[in-house]
Design an enzyme around this catalytic site. Structure first.
Site, PDB file in Angstrom:
ATOM      1  N   GLU A  81       0.944  -1.211   0.007  1.00 27.61           N
ATOM      2  CA  GLU A  81       0.037  -0.280  -0.052  1.00 27.61           C
ATOM      3  C   GLU A  81       0.883   1.281   0.088  1.00 27.61           C
ATOM      4  O   GLU A  81       2.024   1.213   0.558  1.00 27.61           O
ATOM      5  CB  GLU A  81      -1.130  -0.080   1.352  1.00 27.61           C
ATOM      6  N   CYS A 113       5.983  -7.320   7.202  1.00 24.70           N
ATOM      7  CA  CYS A 113       7.076  -6.896   7.800  1.00 24.70           C
ATOM      8  C   CYS A 113       7.121  -8.149   8.881  1.00 24.70           C
ATOM      9  O   CYS A 113       6.490  -8.967   9.305  1.00 24.70           O
ATOM     10  CB  CYS A 113       6.443  -5.915   8.594  1.00 24.70           C
ATOM     11  N   CYS A 144       5.319  -5.833  15.640  1.00 23.37           N
ATOM     12  CA  CYS A 144       4.945  -4.789  16.539  1.00 23.37           C
ATOM     13  C   CYS A 144       3.469  -5.165  16.946  1.00 23.37           C
ATOM     14  O   CYS A 144       2.572  -5.343  15.937  1.00 23.37           O
ATOM     15  CB  CYS A 144       5.104  -3.335  15.961  1.00 23.37           C
ATOM     16  N   CYS A 160       0.287  -3.378  15.237  1.00 24.70           N
ATOM     17  CA  CYS A 160       0.425  -2.753  13.792  1.00 24.70           C
ATOM     18  C   CYS A 160      -0.234  -4.048  12.831  1.00 24.70           C
ATOM     19  O   CYS A 160      -0.144  -5.087  13.014  1.00 24.70           O
ATOM     20  CB  CYS A 160       2.018  -2.698  13.504  1.00 24.70           C
ATOM     21  N   CYS A 172      -2.139   5.636   9.924  1.00 25.37           N
ATOM     22  CA  CYS A 172      -1.099   4.880  10.385  1.00 25.37           C
ATOM     23  C   CYS A 172      -1.426   3.671  11.103  1.00 25.37           C
ATOM     24  O   CYS A 172      -2.334   3.661  12.196  1.00 25.37           O
ATOM     25  CB  CYS A 172      -0.220   5.918  11.187  1.00 25.37           C
ATOM     26  N   CYS A 210       3.351   8.355   1.338  1.00 29.60           N
ATOM     27  CA  CYS A 210       3.698   7.272   2.343  1.00 29.60           C
ATOM     28  C   CYS A 210       4.188   5.779   1.674  1.00 29.60           C
ATOM     29  O   CYS A 210       3.193   5.464   0.830  1.00 29.60           O
ATOM     30  CB  CYS A 210       2.660   7.103   3.425  1.00 29.60           C
TER      31      CYS A 210
HETATM   32  S1  SF4 Z   1       5.073  -0.873  13.122  1.00 28.69           S
HETATM   33 FE1  SF4 Z   1       4.391  -2.662  11.609  1.00 28.69          FE
HETATM   34  S2  SF4 Z   1       5.452  -1.978   9.622  1.00 28.69           S
HETATM   35 FE2  SF4 Z   1       6.676  -1.052  11.217  1.00 28.69          FE
HETATM   36  S3  SF4 Z   1       8.260  -2.320  12.049  1.00 28.69           S
HETATM   37 FE3  SF4 Z   1       6.296  -2.459  13.314  1.00 28.69          FE
HETATM   38  S4  SF4 Z   1       5.460  -4.303  12.491  1.00 28.69           S
HETATM   39 FE4  SF4 Z   1       6.938  -3.513  10.799  1.00 28.69          FE
END
Ligand code: SF4
Length: 373
Positions: A94, A114, A118, A121, A344, A107
């Site tokens: 995206e 990823c 996190c 996220c 975000c 962005c």
């Molecule tokens: S916030 Fe999401 S995209 Fe960013 S580093 Fe952490 S897991 Fe990866």
């Protein structure tokens, strides 16, 4: 067998000049082609009118200018546009366009999925798939610029700022990130000011040191917690590079950088009753006391199944007030595009579902081939 064509979007200026040298051409020809590609959005060698016919033919035989395609897009009532960009084999990333009065920010994603997990996220739910190539990173800017009406006649550029804050951890894809940033900053590339190109990291400290050695761009750091105990939970890479090491790495980076004007942007997502108490605000201010910074407080955007809620406005205000008492500059980020899940931490929602469907389909295909063999 046809030789695979070289995608010029994969090459920064150094790479372009090396290629043109191999073709027996002068370096300025490489610069001219870059201008056609990035200033005017041209992907057809025949339209490059200051390039002679021989070279145009040679380039068409050996090279291509191929950016990933837009699969779909959604426009928010506030003008934000979320693009799903097809990077092949049914995978998408995206890219989000955010227009404001004085700037237009894109962005950009650096990876498909990823690996950093996190816990707040949405992209993390997808897991890691692969790194994007240089062409797929700069191709997001190139493609969206064309979509927005990059003018061949005037060279007006519709994107003034780039933030590497889309899907993925950019510093885990250094081999492609660095040439891509180079193209963004290069006058023959997108020609963006180094203050208008921001790399955001969750704290891959050795790569941050390396980035500071080779390039100068603005830096944003995802802190999200005022101590190691909570950060280990929210941003698990903290177990490898704890806050003390990360802050030392940030200081080294801003010491080398002009783009940051001596301070870093701290990103702090506001999770209801998790990291948003006034005590935690004091702790954060203490933590940051030796690191010149401005703090962006980001109201969390819950996604389906997310384990956290958004802090109330009053909790965010109280938190901000404490930080300001310590003399910190605090910005509460406006939530943009949340009617289309482009805010975000919300990227990857429907893409994840599509990826899962694809994985399921592949598994079924594998099962079939196992049965048949
Ligand atoms: S916030 Fe999401 S995209 Fe960013 S580093 Fe952490 S897991 Fe990866």
């Amino acid at each position: 067998m046809n030789e695979k064509k070289i995608n010029l979007l994969d090459l920064d200026r150094k790479g372009m000049r090396a290629l043109f040298a191999e073709l027996g051409e002068k370096p300025f020809r490489a610069d001219q082609v870059m201008q056609w590609v990035y200033h005017y959005g041209i992907d057809d060698f025949e339209q490059m009118t200051n390039i002679n016919k021989n070279l145009r033919t040679k380039l068409s035989e050996k090279c291509e200018i191929s950016a990933p395609q837009i699969s779909t897009y959604q426009k928010s009532s506030d003008g934000t546009i979320k693009f799903a960009i097809n990077v092949g084999e049914g995978q998408e990333v995206e890219t989000v366009y955010i227009p404001e009065d004085d700037r237009a920010t894109l962005c950009v994603s650096s990876q498909v999925g990823c690996a950093l997990e996190c816990t707040f996220c949405s992209t993390a739910q997808q897991g890691f798939n692969r790194n994007l190539t240089v062409a797929e990173i700069v191709g997001q800017i190139w493609r969206v610029s064309r979509f927005l009406g990059l003018k061949y006649e005037t060279g007006d550029r519709p994107i003034s700022n780039v933030v590497m804050m889309g899907m993925g951890e950019p510093l885990l894809n250094m081999a492609n990130l660095v040439p891509a940033l180079d193209i963004m900053l290069d006058d023959f590339g997108f020609g963006l000011s180094k203050r208008r190109v921001t790399v955001s990291t969750s704290g891959v400290v050795p790569a941050l040191d390396k980035l500071g050695d080779v390039l100068d761009v603005a830096l944003a750091v995802s802190i999200h917690a005022p101590n190691d105990e909570l950060r280990n939970e929210l941003v698990p890479i903290n177990k490898k590079y704890p806050l003390k090491e990360f802050l030392a790495g940030i200081s080294r980076y801003i010491g080398k950088s002009n783009a940051n004007r001596g301070r870093v942007t701290v990103e702090y997502v506001m999770l209801d009753h998790i990291n948003d108490s006034t005590e935690q605000a004091h702790e954060l201010a203490e933590l940051m006391k030796d690191t010149p910074c401005k703090v962006n407080l980001i109201p969390f955007n819950p996604y389906p199944g997310s384990p956290y809620g958004r802090s109330s406005n009053s909790r965010i205000d109280r938190f901000a007030k404490v930080l300001m008492e310590y003399g910190l500059t605090v910005i509460v980020r406006k939530t943009r595009g949340d009617d289309i899940d482009a805010a975000c931490g919300q990227l990857a929602g429907d893409i994840r579902d599509r990826t899962k469907r694809l994985a399921k389909k592949r598994m079924q295909q594998n099962q079939i081939s196992v049965t048949m063999s």
